[in-house]
Write an enzyme that holds these catalytic residues in place. Structure first.
Site, short mmCIF file in Angstrom:
data_model
loop_
_atom_site.label_atom_id
_atom_site.label_comp_id
_atom_site.label_asym_id
_atom_site.label_seq_id
_atom_site.Cartn_x
_atom_site.Cartn_y
_atom_site.Cartn_z
N GLU A 157 0.83 -1.22 0.00
CA GLU A 157 0.00 0.00 0.00
C GLU A 157 0.86 1.27 0.00
OE1 GLU A 157 -2.55 0.05 3.42
OE2 GLU A 157 -3.67 1.81 2.75
N CYS A 203 -5.64 -3.18 1.41
CA CYS A 203 -5.64 -3.44 2.87
C CYS A 203 -7.04 -3.57 3.48
CB CYS A 203 -4.84 -2.33 3.55
SG CYS A 203 -4.13 -2.82 5.14
N LYS A 224 -8.92 2.82 -2.70
CA LYS A 224 -9.31 2.20 -1.42
C LYS A 224 -10.73 2.66 -1.05
CE LYS A 224 -7.22 1.25 3.13
NZ LYS A 224 -6.00 1.50 3.93
#
Lengths: 541, 541
Positions: free
Chosen positions: A45, A148, A112
């Protein structure tokens, strides 16, 4: 038979903010993967900035550097697909994004969706959430990359499945957590149970201030079996072949004890803090006690003994065996040491303050002066040599304030800051099991600050088994006084411990950073007011 | 003619976390308002817990106390409408809510819709957002209460208008900001322009760790005129009559200079930090320089001179006029002082370290030792007397690291931490304009740390006008190096200043809290990594 896809998971250690340096390293890693026949390299990330860049994200010049770096990656025209994390600045806000780069094109972009804003994470301070995007395709294989936290919820991967994805990549920045060693594997397995989609999970490795990312990247097939796994706490380019819709080769899981994994994490945390901040080495005060003994071992394992300088600073309260044992440790490990007694300076302070303190009794003031003299001596050596001062305090002491501000709390980094005293003992045994470096007597003696005659820690604290158990309930589990007492602890002891924890917030606020190993370290993850009346009336009851 | 509604805005100073104490104070304030004929008393945001309770909100026992407090309020059965802020725990999460209590009933409940998650605010860490609710009614007047940030957006008040609201209450926790003194009034006026709805705005007053809430509660009528205004930096129960759909009486606006408002803020910040943490007084090192002179004046104004102890600690580098001027200040203000020379202890350290430092040149190490000896002496007096140590450093020094960790940075609270040096001078002139307490020579002498022969700050720093201007651009405005140079500053100077700011993050991380007066103080509002490669390559260019 479907074509085979060779994937490289880049478990790398980059430097936060060093966008130029990270871009160079990234291209080198991509070329290495290419040389091994990889079709695809997946980075963690926010690859370009490393994680977490914190308020650097508020700087316009920081985003300019990211844009320059993206141009550099495109200009390299590498014939490999690269999955790269970067902060994507748009007029409406900043996304935590992944670019899929192939040759000189960004062939897809993902953002994200779930932004963690708890614990050490402040992502809603910086980012706005994105939406699910269609998979991209390599060799007819449809792939959806997630970032994530998106894997921690069922719906992003379920949507990817609906869109025809056959493989999930997950790019992470997941720090070490002693108390949840298998949480990542559990989450991955839950998602696979729901979707039967294989997952390739890549994590950062390395220390960044208080955080240590411990790696442990892995591939899990559609049956939930781990097929490829990188080691903890070291860099790795993990290669995995994906064919016939799955990962095939099965592998042994990383099988390490809690103590081994924790010790490696502490070593990596110290190594990266020292090296990334360009210190030529470290200095520490060696007392003959177990905390400084373990800190010395960690420092030597992290940096090499030639970069470590120990200083013994005996007073009239220091026993001979303390000095003997401290010397033995330094010599066993080959670290340089000096002995600088503090009697001369202690007497000078006594004389300087004798008018001011005339008629007043001795108390902890005089103990603190000794600890602070040692702080001055160590900082003088640090200033003169450039070596950073390590503090040696553990979490139990830090919690209840059993430490002297500007004394033994003085230093640049605190390896044991989040390690309870009972775990310090376990780690000492673990380290000695590899090769004995800590004398048995250091482990077996009753702990003492040696700031007054015949002083023992347990004169003013509960025994460490009890103390650590209460602290775990109060700090890690957020339990209240009544609930802890109800578990069978002695009421007065619980009240006293809680009161000490609350009263000493001011000290912790001025403590150096240290390696975080729990979800409630005394850093960005535990935000308490110093000025607080909570519990004041309870204490009186 | 419509019935008249008497409103009391409770600009109060409560203690974070002291739910029991706050509840008692709240009932007393309500009874006082009732005695003055008020129909309605409005308290600031999160009244029961005070603001910000931070991670106390993660504790179940904390919410139990809130529930008990709500029961207490209902049992009091006061015949007045009370608008009370509280954290409302529900299965889905916690809301930042307002309860409207009358006698033994909650007659309405409102939830904050916009949760600030920037600067010092972490509300998305704790709360989930609510939705607009119908107005409640007293004496046929429809009233919608909003919470702080909700007033900063056009739609909550527009929706309230649609629902028939005639009056808006706004319950706030709005800290002082030197650079945006009129922002609140501007926002209120913008909302009134949009809706022609009168607004009653109530704010906390008081210090909470780094924050100072400066009060300034007010009523603004539908024409945008301020009709009632409470003073800054003091508690007030501001009474306002609302009739014929508006506030009528007009009043003079609070008309204070920047310096006056800032000085009062610093005094309140020190007073509340010391008193809420139950310190019997403060101690500080008085050097003869302007920073410690201003800090002494603030401390005496905050606590009374009898609670303030000054310590003069001359070395061989301290000029006679420094000692003379320091004594004069303490005597003028009636503060107790001691003189403790540091030559004896300095020589003891020199002797203790002579083997260790054999053959090495003198450098800043020896300067730091002097500063740290003073830190030990002051902390010894603090430990012995219970008085808290104030540090005297300003924002310019803190930014570039022109201060000694564990030396002059040692202390519990830093009044000038967010005040640039150029503003320190302005504040000294302001304080002297009321009554001269700082000798002219202290203001006029070139600033010096007096740690080496003939040392001046400007030997190692740009002049303070330039330094502060660069720092404001880099820190407060987030401007990058190129952009600052483009404004006409000398390139090497800009690079050097930025490099110093970045290199010294580690020192600031261990600094005591201090009064925040800007949006980029070195506290919860500026979150930078210590380990960072950003700008490293630029420095080399």
């Amino acid at each position: 038979m479907n074509p085979s896809l060779r994937i490289c998971l880049a478990q790398v250690d980059y430097l936060v903010g060093d966008i130029e340096g990270n871009t160079r390293a990234l291209l080198q890693h991509a070329q290495e993967a290419l040389a091994h026949g990889a079709d695809l390299i997946v980075f963690p990330e926010l690859t370009l900035t490393a994680y977490p860049p914190e308020d650097l994200l508020h700087r316009s010049s920081f985003h300019d550097c990211v844009n320059t770096a993206m141009d550099t990656l495109l200009e390299a025209e590498l014939d490999i697909h690269m999955v790269i994390g970067y902060p994507e600045r748009k007029p409406e806000g900043i996304y935590n994004s992944l670019a899929i780069i192939h040759k000189n094109k960004i062939i897809a972009n993902y953002r994200k969706m779930h932004l963690p804003n708890y614990g050490v994470f402040d992502e809603k301070r910086y980012f706005i959430p994105g939406e699910i995007q269609q998979p991209f395709t390599i060799k007819q294989i449809k792939i959806t990359p997630l970032v994530c936290e998106d894997l921690w919820y069922p719906e992003p991967i379920a949507q990817a499945k609906q869109q025809g994805a056959e493989l999930i990549l997950c790019c992470n920045a997941s720090p070490f957590d002693l108390y949840k060693p298998h949480l990542r594997e559990d989450i991955i397995n839950q998602r696979i149970e729901e979707t039967a989609l294989p997952i390739a999970y890549v994590n950062w490795v390395g220390g960044q201030d208080e955080l240590v990312f411990d790696g442990g990247s892995l591939c899990v097939n559609k049956k939930g079996k781990i097929t490829h796994a990188a080691a903890y706490c070291e860099e790795a380019l993990l290669m995995a072949d994906f064919y016939d819709h799955d990962f095939k080769t099965t592998t042994k899981e990383n099988d390490t004890s809690d103590e081994e994994r924790l010790y490696k994490t502490l070593v990596l945390g110290v190594k990266d803090y020292v090296e990334k901040n360009n210190f030529p080495g470290v200095v520490l005060g060696l007392s003959g006690g177990i905390d400084s003994a373990l800190t010395l071992a960690i420092a030597c394992d992290a940096l090499g003994a030639d970069k470590v300088k120990a200083v013994l600073m005996p007073s009239c309260y220091t026993s001979h065996i303390s000095v003997h044992d401290a010397k033995e440790q330094a010599e066993t490990q080959g670290a340089d040491y000096s002995i600088i007694p503090i009697e001369l300076t202690r007497k000078a302070f006594e004389e300087s303050l004798c008018d001011e303190f005339e008629g007043l009794d001795k108390d902890t003031t005089e103990e603190n002066i000794q600890a602070r003299i040692r702080g001055i001596l160590l900082m003088a050596i640090s200033n003169k040599t450039g070596k950073m001062l390590l503090t040696t305090g553990n979490k139990s002491e830090t919690a209840v304030g059993y430490a002297t501000l500007y004394g033994d709390m003085a230093g640049g980094f605190a390896p044991l800051k989040d390690v309870f005293k009972t775990m310090v003992y376990r780690l000492a045994h673990y380290r000695n099991s590899i090769k004995p470096v800590i004398p048995a007597r250091v482990i077996e003696r009753p702990p003492s600050a040696e700031l007054a005659p015949d002083q023992k820690d347990q004169d003013s604290l509960p025994d460490y088994d009890t103390l650590d158990a209460i602290l775990r309930q109060y700090i890690e589990e957020d339990q209240g006084m009544q609930s802890i007492i109800a578990q069978g602890f002695e009421a007065d002891e619980v009240k006293r411990v809680i009161s000490m924890v609350n009263r000493n917030e001011y000290k912790r606020r001025q403590a150096p950073p240290g390696v975080r190993i729990s979800e409630k370290a005394f850093g960005r993850d535990r935000r308490y007011p110093i000025t607080s009346g909570f519990g004041r009336h309870h204490q009186g009851k």
